[in-house]
Enzyme design. Structure first.
Site, mmCIF file in Angstrom:
data_model
loop_
_atom_site.group_PDB
_atom_site.id
_atom_site.type_symbol
_atom_site.label_atom_id
_atom_site.label_comp_id
_atom_site.label_asym_id
_atom_site.label_seq_id
_atom_site.Cartn_x
_atom_site.Cartn_y
_atom_site.Cartn_z
ATOM 1 N N GLY A 207 0.840 -1.209 0.000
ATOM 2 C CA GLY A 207 0.000 0.000 0.000
ATOM 3 C C GLY A 207 0.865 1.244 0.000
ATOM 4 N N ASN A 208 0.278 2.388 0.315
ATOM 5 C CA ASN A 208 1.057 3.629 0.433
ATOM 6 C C ASN A 208 0.392 4.557 1.432
ATOM 7 O OD1 ASN A 208 -0.807 5.498 -1.066
ATOM 8 N ND2 ASN A 208 -0.456 3.969 -2.666
ATOM 9 N N HIS A 209 0.990 5.733 1.634
ATOM 10 C CA HIS A 209 0.549 6.618 2.731
ATOM 11 C C HIS A 209 -0.600 7.556 2.381
ATOM 12 C CE1 HIS A 209 3.767 5.266 5.256
ATOM 13 N NE2 HIS A 209 4.665 5.537 4.312
ATOM 14 N N SER A 210 -1.177 7.423 1.212
ATOM 15 C CA SER A 210 -2.272 8.348 0.864
ATOM 16 C C SER A 210 -3.453 8.146 1.821
ATOM 17 C CB SER A 210 -2.722 8.089 -0.580
ATOM 18 O OG SER A 210 -3.892 8.819 -0.849
ATOM 19 N N ALA A 275 -3.478 7.584 -5.211
ATOM 20 C CA ALA A 275 -2.105 7.069 -5.340
ATOM 21 C C ALA A 275 -2.247 5.584 -5.687
ATOM 22 C CB ALA A 275 -1.354 7.267 -4.036
#
Ligand code: PMT
Length: 399
Positions: A207-210, A275
């Site tokens: 995943g990512n930090h969005s 993102a």
């Protein structure tokens, strides 16, 4: 739609003045800041205390106050986002039509540039009287919005037209009418927000930090300007209760891709803030991967580039805007994405700028268009950044 709106409610001398108390309640409940101005005759029907209690604002009647100061009608008119006169008596309607100005309410109305709604209230014979009808029609030909009276039992005991519209109907009329005056009324928008998760096994993902904040604020800002919005978002911890925004939750890039391609053909405006994970696993493990001493190799393949695909499908009436999150050579990389993905504009935010990018409540953006024109903005809260983006969109439709 009434949330945060500053409303002057004018109450005039009519038996329907008691219904204005319900109006104040409904507007305050919807988040509006209401200031009531009564005509002197209105005080014979309802006490100012009723309105000051419900609105939590002093009620204004006279030009001058007991402490020697004055109620500035120009300030009141500038303060208001809209003025509603409900009930509007035949006397007040007549004075509005003739430009007579002998009380604070009339002076405020004549000083106002905001939308003015008038809800007539009178007995049947008065309502059908040709002079009064003529005055109402004079107002409707000017900039006033007339909220039609309703049929029903009247204070005189007669039955017929002239009853002030019910408070709920007045609010509905204002909301529907207000939307039509907004610059993006009739436009449909597609917004993506948040991260996508690519499964590794049943419990792990890439995943990512969005956080989704940027996209949710853009959806809200588009809706506030009248657009009907579809918001496709990845896993986030935020929500919206705006009835003009339909949310569609997805998890993976594949799912986001499916929803966006399904919705894109019918949209006028598309803003992709999500993102999206560029890669996914070739094979997702069906059981939790056990820890081994040897290192773990995950084989990844590219996800569909959703924005590039929409860029290929887009016609010249559709506005397609992407976001670019860069760490270096920002303008060059963003411009390259703008061209490669066939966008109308790209909004650059850089990981190099403190306070910008994913997760936080602020962002700093630069808008780059197809002619390489760049507009730089300061670091701002994301809701204000969203307003900047939407104002840019509104300007695009004026060209
Ligand atoms: O959600 P927040 O915490 O508020 O953070 C907001 C944000 C920083 C995530 C947002 O402002 C932002 O920059 N979003 C784009 C992030 C990104 O993926 O940038 P990119 O340069 O990799 O992608 C360029 C564009 O292509 C983006 O519009 C992206 O949505 C789109 N894309 C990317 C990959 C892919 N497979 N499909 C896509 O559609």
């Amino acid at each position: 739609m009434l949330e945060g709106k500053k409303i002057v409610l004018g109450v005039t001398g009519s038996i329907a003045a008691y219904k204005a108390a319900f109006l104040v309640r409904l507007m305050v409940k919807a988040g509006a800041n209401v200031k009531v101005i009564m005509t002197p005759a209105a005080k014979d029907f309802v006490a100012p205390l009723t309105f000051s209690t419900l609105s939590k604002n002093p009620v204004l009647v006279e030009f001058s106050t007991t402490d020697g100061s004055w109620n500035n009608h120009v300030e009141l008119a500038n303060w208001a986002d809209m003025i509603l006169i409900a009930p509007a008596s035949a006397n007040t309607i007549g004075k509005l039509a003739l430009g007579l100005c002998d009380n604070l309410l009339l002076a405020t109305v004549f000083s106002a540039a905001c939308p003015i709604y008038v809800a007539p209230a009178m007995d049947r014979e008065m309502y059908v009287n040709s002079s009064i009808k003529n005055n109402i029609s004079i107002l409707s030909k000017q900039h006033y919005f007339i909220i039609p009276s309703e049929e029903g039992e009247l204070a005189s005991g007669l039955y017929g037209e002239g009853r002030m519209a019910e408070p709920e109907h007045i609010i509905r009329f204002i909301i529907e009418n207000h939307s039509k005056t907004l610059p993006l009324y009739g436009k449909t928008a597609l917004v993506t927000a948040g991260p996508t998760y690519e499964a590794i096994d049943p419990v792990r993902f890439i995943g990512n930090h969005s956080s989704g904040k940027m996209g949710f604020h853009i959806a809200e800002a588009l809706a506030a300007k009248g657009a009907s919005v579809k918001l496709v978002h990845g896993p986030v911890n935020i929500s919206t209760h705006n009835s003009s925004i339909k949310t569609i939750g997805v998890t993976s890039a594949e799912e986001m891709h499916k929803e966006c391609t399904r919705l894109f053909a019918g949209t006028d405006i598309t803003v992709m803030t999500a993102a999206v994970a560029d890669f996914k696993l070739v094979k997702v493990a069906s059981k939790k991967i056990k820890k081994k001493d040897a290192s773990l190799h995950l084989e990844l393949i590219p996800n569909p580039d959703i924005l590039s695909e929409l860029g290929k499908q887009k016609n010249n009436k559709q506005l397609l805007i992407g976001f670019a999150l860069e760490t270096n050579d920002e303008i060059k990389n963003a411009t390259e994405k703008l061209k490669r993905k066939n966008l109308d504009a790209i909004i650059l935010n850089s990981m190099q700028t403190e306070g910008a990018g994913p997760g936080g409540d602020t962002n700093k953006i630069t808008i780059i268009d197809r002619q390489n024109k760049t507009i730089h903005f300061e670091l701002k809260p994301k809701n204000i950044v969203a307003n900047d983006v939407v104002n840019y969109i509104i300007e695009c439709f004026k060209r």
